[in-house]
Design a protein around this motif. Structure first.
Motif, PDB file in Angstrom:
ATOM      1  N   UNK A 264       0.950  -1.412   0.360  1.00  0.00           N
ATOM      2  CA  UNK A 264      -0.654  -0.412  -0.061  1.00  0.00           C
ATOM      3  C   UNK A 264       0.566   1.609   0.041  1.00  0.00           C
ATOM      4  N   UNK A 265       1.690   1.371   0.915  1.00  0.00           N
ATOM      5  CA  UNK A 265       3.014   2.038   0.999  1.00  0.00           C
ATOM      6  C   UNK A 265       3.600   2.847  -0.376  1.00  0.00           C
ATOM      7  N   UNK A 266       3.924   1.572  -1.352  1.00  0.00           N
ATOM      8  CA  UNK A 266       4.564   1.735  -2.794  1.00  0.00           C
ATOM      9  C   UNK A 266       3.769   2.542  -3.480  1.00  0.00           C
ATOM     10  N   UNK A 267       2.053   1.738  -3.604  1.00  0.00           N
ATOM     11  CA  UNK A 267       1.571   2.120  -4.557  1.00  0.00           C
ATOM     12  C   UNK A 267       1.377   3.876  -3.843  1.00  0.00           C
ATOM     13  N   UNK A 268       1.287   4.392  -3.065  1.00  0.00           N
ATOM     14  CA  UNK A 268       1.183   5.801  -2.694  1.00  0.00           C
ATOM     15  C   UNK A 268       2.046   6.822  -2.937  1.00  0.00           C
ATOM     16  N   UNK A 269       3.550   5.776  -3.856  1.00  0.00           N
ATOM     17  CA  UNK A 269       4.811   6.505  -3.379  1.00  0.00           C
ATOM     18  C   UNK A 269       5.656   6.944  -2.228  1.00  0.00           C
ATOM     19  N   UNK A 270       5.153   6.285  -1.013  1.00  0.00           N
ATOM     20  CA  UNK A 270       6.686   6.733   0.634  1.00  0.00           C
ATOM     21  C   UNK A 270       6.940   5.435   0.554  1.00  0.00           C
ATOM     22  N   UNK A 278       1.928   8.490   5.876  1.00  0.00           N
ATOM     23  CA  UNK A 278       0.988   7.230   6.208  1.00  0.00           C
ATOM     24  C   UNK A 278      -0.275   8.320   6.717  1.00  0.00           C
ATOM     25  N   UNK A 279      -0.332   8.890   8.222  1.00  0.00           N
ATOM     26  CA  UNK A 279      -0.809   9.360   8.370  1.00  0.00           C
ATOM     27  C   UNK A 279      -1.085  11.044   7.655  1.00  0.00           C
ATOM     28  N   UNK A 280      -0.871  12.142   7.094  1.00  0.00           N
ATOM     29  CA  UNK A 280      -0.649  12.261   6.293  1.00  0.00           C
ATOM     30  C   UNK A 280      -1.248  12.794   5.345  1.00  0.00           C
ATOM     31  N   UNK A 281      -1.627  11.436   4.716  1.00  0.00           N
ATOM     32  CA  UNK A 281      -2.162  11.529   3.029  1.00  0.00           C
ATOM     33  C   UNK A 281      -3.526  11.885   3.475  1.00  0.00           C
ATOM     34  N   UNK A 282      -4.401  12.796   2.599  1.00  0.00           N
ATOM     35  CA  UNK A 282      -6.165  12.289   2.596  1.00  0.00           C
ATOM     36  C   UNK A 282      -6.755  10.953   2.116  1.00  0.00           C
ATOM     37  N   UNK A 283      -7.534  11.403   3.016  1.00  0.00           N
ATOM     38  CA  UNK A 283      -8.165   9.505   3.216  1.00  0.00           C
ATOM     39  C   UNK A 283      -8.855   9.657   2.130  1.00  0.00           C
ATOM     40  N   UNK A 284      -8.881  10.799   0.536  1.00  0.00           N
ATOM     41  CA  UNK A 284      -8.901  10.091  -0.883  1.00  0.00           C
ATOM     42  C   UNK A 284      -7.802   9.467  -1.118  1.00  0.00           C
ATOM     43  N   UNK A 287      -7.653   5.680   0.086  1.00  0.00           N
ATOM     44  CA  UNK A 287      -8.788   4.842   0.108  1.00  0.00           C
ATOM     45  C   UNK A 287      -8.694   4.392  -1.546  1.00  0.00           C
ATOM     46  N   UNK A 288      -7.971   5.340  -1.958  1.00  0.00           N
ATOM     47  CA  UNK A 288      -7.508   4.947  -4.109  1.00  0.00           C
ATOM     48  C   UNK A 288      -6.692   4.593  -3.610  1.00  0.00           C
ATOM     49  N   UNK A 289      -5.855   3.510  -2.819  1.00  0.00           N
ATOM     50  CA  UNK A 289      -4.238   3.125  -3.603  1.00  0.00           C
ATOM     51  C   UNK A 289      -5.225   1.844  -2.922  1.00  0.00           C
ATOM     52  N   UNK A 290      -5.806   1.584  -2.707  1.00  0.00           N
ATOM     53  CA  UNK A 290      -6.690   0.524  -2.058  1.00  0.00           C
ATOM     54  C   UNK A 290      -7.022  -0.677  -3.259  1.00  0.00           C
TER      55      UNK A 290
END
Length: 530
Positions: A264-270, A278-284, A287-290
């Motif tokens: 999940x973190x890789x998909x979010x480019x973290x 991960x805490x700072x991300x918008x919830x949108x 959930x898109x990275x799920x």
């Protein structure tokens, strides 16, 4: 725990128009003070504790009661019951997820709803607490199929439905980031425990008996219940249980859970260690990275579900046996005859062009037991030579994917000498869709009495009403007395495997589909997520 018998009374349904209007108008806060939808006459109000609800057709309805508060990736804390009066007139927001975009969504989603024949502390009615499906990723109890008015009226019970944190918000495994995240991986389950603690402490104000609490849930809701049966903090919070097409034999292991968090973190480019990001991300964005591919299963969206953390969940729910802590809890376990017709669309691309030449490849992608697909097909054709290719496809995918967990759970309870277990199979096909059969979710409207709700495939004819009366009576009987409300429903034992078959005729059969059960038991079942 004794279950004193109560006589059932009759009642009527909450009007769906009023409920849906509240759901669409609501911002999710129970503190909202906007006026209720215009009516010809003012609504009759109901009060319980600090909450003000409405009376609809004789049933008191309290929507959007907050039971807890939580910040992202932290354990929730209870909401005080006392204080200034609050309105409970509309559903709270649901957990952020893909889909259901027509409903308010918020990480602040710990709300429950209550339907009761009377908010009288002296009433002491049995309580039925419902957890919704959608695996651990999606879903909500705002679905009209699970509105509790008809069940409360027809069964003379108090009905509670619960929303909680889902997907990565409720089940991401973050403990490798430090002790601060000790409860991660099971936060969604701990939300449910908090809701059950709220029920134990406060349901008497709504006419409920905290000594007779039954949990029930469909699909993912049933899996959540199976998991609770192995969680020490849930011990004693419920006295009966029923699962509908939902099982949890094994939880996710911590190494698999960590691989999913990292994916999940890789998909979010973290960066792998960037938990602050991960805490700072918008919830949108989260959930898109799920939708990222699951690194363990190798297909489908990334799985988040309960984690074997050795504290909140110190063992698998039904492996290598049934969790001892819940063997004294009487339980109904059920499935439907054609589970996979609900998500392997008979009119969709997976069935287009299906024939005997490609059946093995298509079936093999859908089952969770590793057997040679062509060998399986040969066994089916030998046993049922008159079946079509489509019939074999749905029978095999149901028996090799959606049914084995229930068989394992029922067998393990029987072997362990648990309190009585009762098993059912819904076989009545939908009269509205001839290709649907008796598919996943089709037992919900029969139990809730919501035959005419949006999303129901039951129809409203006399047969549907009779079956609803039987299934509602079975479930409410378990809640009231610890036994289903059907006199001739034999308990499940091995090797007899008595099963109540709910069709146009209600009957008990021993080990229906026994040869399919034996066929698929020749190899281990792989719980989705493990």
């Amino acid at each position: 725990m004794p279950f004193p018998l109560q006589e059932a009374t009759s009642g009527a349904e909450t009007t769906r128009r009023a409920v849906l209007a509240g759901a669409l108008a609501g911002t999710g806060a129970v503190l909202a003070t906007s006026a209720a939808p215009l009516r010809a006459t003012p609504p009759q109000m109901a009060a319980a504790g600090r909450y003000r609800g409405v009376v609809e057709n004789g049933i008191c309805q309290f929507l959007g009661i907050r039971y807890g508060r939580a910040t992202r990736f932290a354990r929730a804390v209870a909401e005080p019951f006392g204080g200034a009066q609050l309105e409970a007139l509309r559903f709270g927001p649901i957990c952020p997820q893909r889909g259901l975009d027509d409903q308010p969504q918020s990480e602040d989603c710990l709300f429950l709803n209550v339907w009761t024949p009377e908010a009288n502390p002296a009433a002491k009615r049995a309580v039925m607490v419902y957890f919704h499906g959608g695996a651990y990723t999606t879903g909500s109890v705002t679905d009209p199929l699970t509105h509790g008015a008809k069940l409360a009226a027809g069964g003379d019970v108090v009905v509670v439905t619960v929303n909680h944190r889902l997907n990565a918000l409720g089940y991401a495994w973050l403990r490798p980031f430090g002790a601060k995240y000790a409860d991660s991986g099971n936060l969604g389950q701990l939300d449910l425990i908090l809701a059950l603690q709220w029920v134990r402490a406060h349901i008497a104000a709504f006419g409920g008996d905290p000594a007779r609490v039954m949990v029930f849930g469909q699909s993912g809701g049933g899996a959540k219940i199976a998991t609770l049966m192995a969680m020490p903090a849930a011990r004693g919070l419920f006295h009966a249980a029923a699962t509908m097409s939902g099982q949890q034999v094994q939880a996710s292991g911590p190494m698999h859970a960590w691989a999913r968090t990292q994916a999940l973190m890789a998909a979010l480019k973290l960066a792998p260690g960037d938990v602050e990001g991960l805490h700072a991300l918008s919830v949108e964005r989260l959930t898109a990275a799920l939708d990222t591919t699951d690194p363990v299963m190798g297909s489908g969206p990334v799985y988040f579900g309960p984690v074997l953390d050795m504290t909140n969940l110190p063992r698998h729910p039904f492996w290598p046996d049934a969790a001892p802590q819940s063997l004294s809890v009487p339980m109904i376990l059920g499935n439907v005859h054609d589970e996979t017709r609900a998500f392997l669309d008979p009119r969709g691309p997976k069935l287009k062009g299906l024939d005997w030449s490609n059946l093995a490849a298509r079936m093999g992608r859908e089952v969770k037991i590793d057997l040679d697909p062509q060998w399986v097909i040969d066994q089916y054709r030998a046993r049922e030579p008159g079946w079509s290719v489509e019939q074999v496809y749905y029978a095999a995918t149901t028996a090799g994917r959606s049914w084995p967990g229930q068989v394992i759970e029922a067998d393990e309870r029987a072997k362990a000498g648990a309190a009585a277990t009762w098993v059912y199979q819904l076989e009545r096909p939908s009269p509205l869709d001839p290709l649907r059969g008796a598919a996943h979710t089709d037992d919900i409207p029969y139990v809730f009495g919501t035959l005419d709700a949006k999303g129901s495939f039951s129809g409203k004819d006399a047969a549907a009403q009779a079956l609803s009366t039987a299934m509602m009576g079975a479930f409410t009987g378990l809640a009231k007395t610890g036994r289903p409300g059907i006199a001739d429903w034999a308990a499940y034992t091995v090797p007899q495997r008595a099963t109540m078959v709910f069709g146009d005729k209600v009957r008990v059969e021993n080990d229906p589909r026994g040869w399919q059960r034996e066929l698929w038991a020749t190899a281990p079942y792989v719980q989705p997520g493990t």
